[in-house]
Scaffold this active site. Structure first.
Site: not given
Length: 272
Positions: A74, A76, A78-79, A130, A151, A189
């Protein structure tokens, strides 16, 4: 005692047959993953937020493998935030994602349209909520199965409903839950201990949760889980269970899976 999860060392690899999965810890609690086809010695990386760590892991453990693809769950940061940096170093990579919002994406996936990583066939599974462009990636290599859930689903937890509804998340969780029980589930995570504390709050008499919490306290790295284990220990997947409904709604009351899921998510968001 019934074994509900594999005994293994932290950051171990899974090597039967020709598919190999190697977790690469990134940031404070993220996981990227190397997916390697032993037969063709080609590789893909899932969510390479820190490309230097991913490339170092590949060079150290699998120097003969050629990296060919990025599988992004996705948009975001942090990905997807490392995609462009990795593409700058390796411009021939195909970068897969669920929408044009995914940084660096040069191929937008379609639901269940196969992606080739060497001889491996990777199926993108659209799992919105998400984010609405969220994708899980499923691989079945002659009975050795893996799904990368980003996520959407964590070990004994799920992602926040940032862009979708409880109904969206229930549909996405159901998509993952329909995979074979022995599928290894590689999540985005390391939230497992916090998730299990909440799961225990929802189902204090659930023996599978108690065992998993005891196990997780000692192993450090809890990836992968399995679909079977999530059905036993994940309160978000268990919202149709009488024990969860009674805890959330009160004795004698019932509600739809979507309604209970929304309440459980609110409870988790406020849980300390």
């Amino acid at each position: 005692m019934l074994r509900l999860f594999p005994a293994r060392r932290a950051f171990s690899t899974c090597t039967p047959r020709k598919m190999i999965v190697k977790p690469v810890p990134c940031l404070q609690d993220n996981y990227s993953y190397l997916l390697l086809d032993e037969k063709t010695q080609q590789a893909a990386v899932v969510d390479p937020v820190e490309p230097s760590k991913v490339l170092a892991a590949l060079k150290e453990s699998y120097p003969q493998y050629k990296l060919t693809a990025i599988l992004t769950t996705h948009h975001h940061w942090d990905h997807a935030g490392g995609n462009k940096k990795l593409l700058k170093e390796k411009p021939d990579l195909t970068c897969y994602g669920g929408s044009e919002n995914v940084e660096g994406a040069n191929h937008i996936v379609r639901n269940k349209e196969p992606i080739a990583v060497g001889d491996l066939q990777v199926l993108p599974l659209k799992t919105p909520c998400h984010t609405m462009d969220h994708v899980c990636y499923y691989v079945d290599d002659n009975g050795q199965r893996a799904v990368f859930t980003g996520d959407c689903v964590f070990s004994s937890g799920c992602g926040r409903f940032f862009e979708g509804t409880a109904s969206d998340m229930w549909n996405s969780l159901s998509t993952v839950a329909e995979l074979p029980d022995d599928t290894n589930m590689y999540f985005g995570h390391e939230y497992t201990m916090a998730n299990l504390k909440f799961a225990e709050h929802i189902e204090p008499d659930n023996e599978a949760i108690r065992q998993k919490k005891q196990w997780a306290q000692h192993v450090g790295c809890t990836t992968p889980s399995t679909i079977r284990n999530e059905k036993l220990t994940n309160p978000f997947m268990r919202v149709q269970e009488p024990s969860v409904q009674e805890r959330v709604l009160g004795a004698g009351k019932t509600a739809s899976a979507e309604e209970v899921l929304g309440i459980v998510r609110q409870m988790k968001d406020n849980f300390k």
